[in-house]
Design a protein around this motif. Sequence first.
Motif, PDB file in Angstrom:
ATOM      1  N   THR A  90       0.860  -1.188   0.000  1.00 42.57           N
ATOM      2  CA  THR A  90       0.000   0.000   0.000  1.00 42.57           C
ATOM      3  C   THR A  90       0.892   1.232   0.000  1.00 42.57           C
ATOM      4  OG1 THR A  90      -0.060   0.197   2.403  1.00 42.57           O
ATOM      5  CG2 THR A  90      -1.738  -1.227   1.387  1.00 42.57           C
ATOM      6  N   GLN A  91       0.274   2.409   0.070  1.00 40.81           N
ATOM      7  CA  GLN A  91       1.049   3.648   0.127  1.00 40.81           C
ATOM      8  C   GLN A  91       1.975   3.664   1.343  1.00 40.81           C
ATOM      9  OE1 GLN A  91      -2.277   3.473   0.129  1.00 40.81           O
ATOM     10  NE2 GLN A  91      -3.156   4.713   1.761  1.00 40.81           N
ATOM     11  N   ALA A  92       1.657   2.881   2.373  1.00 40.36           N
ATOM     12  CA  ALA A  92       2.538   2.799   3.545  1.00 40.36           C
ATOM     13  C   ALA A  92       3.873   2.142   3.189  1.00 40.36           C
ATOM     14  CB  ALA A  92       1.843   2.020   4.658  1.00 40.36           C
ATOM     15  N   SER A  93       3.938   1.452   2.059  1.00 35.30           N
ATOM     16  CA  SER A  93       5.184   0.811   1.614  1.00 35.30           C
ATOM     17  C   SER A  93       6.151   1.813   0.995  1.00 35.30           C
ATOM     18  CB  SER A  93       4.874  -0.263   0.562  1.00 35.30           C
ATOM     19  OG  SER A  93       3.938  -1.188   1.044  1.00 35.30           O
ATOM     20  N   LEU A  94       5.685   3.022   0.743  1.00 37.34           N
ATOM     21  CA  LEU A  94       6.518   4.039   0.105  1.00 37.34           C
ATOM     22  C   LEU A  94       7.281   4.834   1.156  1.00 37.34           C
ATOM     23  CD1 LEU A  94       3.929   5.354  -2.498  1.00 37.34           C
ATOM     24  CD2 LEU A  94       5.759   3.688  -2.868  1.00 37.34           C
ATOM     25  N   SER A  95       8.477   5.244   0.806  1.00 40.37           N
ATOM     26  CA  SER A  95       9.275   6.081   1.700  1.00 40.37           C
ATOM     27  C   SER A  95       9.551   7.408   0.997  1.00 40.37           C
ATOM     28  CB  SER A  95      10.589   5.373   2.050  1.00 40.37           C
ATOM     29  OG  SER A  95      11.347   5.146   0.875  1.00 40.37           O
ATOM     30  N   GLY A  96      10.195   8.297   1.709  1.00 37.78           N
ATOM     31  CA  GLY A  96      10.512   9.603   1.136  1.00 37.78           C
ATOM     32  C   GLY A  96       9.564  10.674   1.642  1.00 37.78           C
ATOM     33  N   SER A  97       9.724  11.860   1.126  1.00 38.79           N
ATOM     34  CA  SER A  97       8.885  12.996   1.507  1.00 38.79           C
ATOM     35  C   SER A  97       8.095  13.452   0.296  1.00 38.79           C
ATOM     36  CB  SER A  97       9.747  14.155   2.011  1.00 38.79           C
ATOM     37  OG  SER A  97      10.453  13.774   3.168  1.00 38.79           O
ATOM     38  N   LEU A  98       6.805  13.545   0.457  1.00 39.08           N
ATOM     39  CA  LEU A  98       5.925  13.980  -0.628  1.00 39.08           C
ATOM     40  C   LEU A  98       6.224  15.440  -0.968  1.00 39.08           C
ATOM     41  CD1 LEU A  98       3.530  13.533  -2.533  1.00 39.08           C
ATOM     42  CD2 LEU A  98       2.022  14.157  -0.623  1.00 39.08           C
ATOM     43  N   LEU A  99       6.490  15.684  -2.246  1.00 35.86           N
ATOM     44  CA  LEU A  99       6.743  17.032  -2.734  1.00 35.86           C
ATOM     45  C   LEU A  99       5.685  17.391  -3.767  1.00 35.86           C
ATOM     46  CD1 LEU A  99      10.599  16.677  -3.336  1.00 35.86           C
ATOM     47  CD2 LEU A  99       9.468  17.698  -1.343  1.00 35.86           C
ATOM     48  N   TRP A 100       5.149  18.588  -3.668  1.00 37.71           N
ATOM     49  CA  TRP A 100       4.149  19.068  -4.624  1.00 37.71           C
ATOM     50  C   TRP A 100       4.811  20.054  -5.582  1.00 37.71           C
ATOM     51  CZ3 TRP A 100      -0.222  16.474  -4.803  1.00 37.71           C
ATOM     52  CH2 TRP A 100      -0.688  15.840  -3.654  1.00 37.71           C
ATOM     53  N   SER A 101       4.439  19.960  -6.842  1.00 39.20           N
ATOM     54  CA  SER A 101       4.953  20.899  -7.843  1.00 39.20           C
ATOM     55  C   SER A 101       3.875  21.099  -8.900  1.00 39.20           C
ATOM     56  CB  SER A 101       6.246  20.362  -8.465  1.00 39.20           C
ATOM     57  OG  SER A 101       6.021  19.118  -9.093  1.00 39.20           O
ATOM     58  N   GLY A 102       4.223  21.783  -9.965  1.00 38.58           N
ATOM     59  CA  GLY A 102       3.263  22.061 -11.025  1.00 38.58           C
ATOM     60  C   GLY A 102       2.886  23.526 -11.041  1.00 38.58           C
ATOM     61  N   THR A 103       2.145  23.907 -12.057  1.00 35.90           N
ATOM     62  CA  THR A 103       1.793  25.320 -12.242  1.00 35.90           C
ATOM     63  C   THR A 103       0.841  25.844 -11.174  1.00 35.90           C
ATOM     64  OG1 THR A 103       0.013  24.687 -13.775  1.00 35.90           O
ATOM     65  CG2 THR A 103       2.163  25.221 -14.749  1.00 35.90           C
ATOM     66  N   ALA A 104       0.215  24.939 -10.418  1.00 36.82           N
ATOM     67  CA  ALA A 104      -0.711  25.391  -9.362  1.00 36.82           C
ATOM     68  C   ALA A 104       0.034  26.039  -8.190  1.00 36.82           C
ATOM     69  CB  ALA A 104      -1.547  24.211  -8.855  1.00 36.82           C
ATOM     70  N   GLN A 105       1.302  25.659  -8.000  1.00 38.00           N
ATOM     71  CA  GLN A 105       2.052  26.197  -6.858  1.00 38.00           C
ATOM     72  C   GLN A 105       2.264  27.708  -7.027  1.00 38.00           C
ATOM     73  OE1 GLN A 105       2.384  23.946  -4.373  1.00 38.00           O
ATOM     74  NE2 GLN A 105       1.385  22.648  -5.902  1.00 38.00           N
ATOM     75  N   GLY A 106       1.711  28.454  -6.114  1.00 38.72           N
ATOM     76  CA  GLY A 106       1.819  29.908  -6.149  1.00 38.72           C
ATOM     77  C   GLY A 106       0.728  30.596  -6.953  1.00 38.72           C
ATOM     78  N   ALA A 107      -0.192  29.833  -7.574  1.00 37.57           N
ATOM     79  CA  ALA A 107      -1.259  30.451  -8.379  1.00 37.57           C
ATOM     80  C   ALA A 107      -2.247  31.183  -7.478  1.00 37.57           C
ATOM     81  CB  ALA A 107      -1.963  29.375  -9.201  1.00 37.57           C
ATOM     82  N   ARG A 108      -2.702  32.391  -7.954  1.00 34.64           N
ATOM     83  CA  ARG A 108      -3.663  33.178  -7.192  1.00 34.64           C
ATOM     84  C   ARG A 108      -4.970  33.368  -7.955  1.00 34.64           C
ATOM     85  NH1 ARG A 108       1.078  35.503  -5.134  1.00 34.64           N
ATOM     86  NH2 ARG A 108       0.926  36.099  -2.957  1.00 34.64           N
ATOM     87  N   ASP A 109      -4.852  33.489  -9.262  1.00 33.46           N
ATOM     88  CA  ASP A 109      -6.020  33.843 -10.068  1.00 33.46           C
ATOM     89  C   ASP A 109      -6.854  32.599 -10.404  1.00 33.46           C
ATOM     90  OD1 ASP A 109      -5.192  36.494 -10.087  1.00 33.46           O
ATOM     91  OD2 ASP A 109      -3.939  36.172 -11.879  1.00 33.46           O
ATOM     92  N   ALA A 110      -8.106  32.836 -10.715  1.00 34.59           N
ATOM     93  CA  ALA A 110      -8.991  31.743 -11.124  1.00 34.59           C
ATOM     94  C   ALA A 110      -8.457  31.112 -12.400  1.00 34.59           C
ATOM     95  CB  ALA A 110     -10.401  32.279 -11.343  1.00 34.59           C
TER      96      ALA A 110
END
Length: 191
Positions: free
Chosen positions: A156-176
């Motif tokens: 399951t997802q519990a078998s995964l290690s590491g730190s979840l990192l988020w990226s993509g164009t949504a990071q820092g987006a303010r406008d609709a």
Amino acid sequence: QNWSASGGDISQTGNRYVFAYQPTLTFSSTSFSKIYGADGAAALANAYAVSGYEPAVSGVYLADSATTAWSGLPTLTSAGSATSAGVGGSPYGISVAAGTLSSSAGYALAFSSSGQLTVTPAPLTIIADDVTKSYDGLAFSGGGGLHYAGFVNGDTQASLSGSLLWSGTAQGARDAGSYGIAASGLANPNY
């Protein structure tokens, strides 16, 4: 005169050959790979090659082959054939032994456990879930949930290690608008 190399009588009549040399067939394990979580038993049973067949001698005897030189099956074993065998232990040795083998053609049997079973990572897809946010003038950061496709062996997802990192164009987006969200940073050597 009727005689044999072992000292017993030969009951057949006519001209015969008596061989002082005993040829050897060598059964060698061969290498192959499988994906983590797959059952390698069927492929393992066929992971061998045979060498040492005596060639034909013109006017004397025909060449030997698998159908004329031996019968039965060798036994092949490897810890890597189990569905739970991990990538980290790879490659696993493949042992070959006599099993039910015999040779009515008089060959000696030898064994070479030189093959290896390599376990390769299974494909795992980690998908970032969609997130909806009402405009509030604040920059978006992070993400939502995740779902997974491809876990095997009860992982399951519990078998995964590491730190979840988020990226993509949504990071820092303010406008609709519509923006991409990507997840990374999770790992497991079996995937």
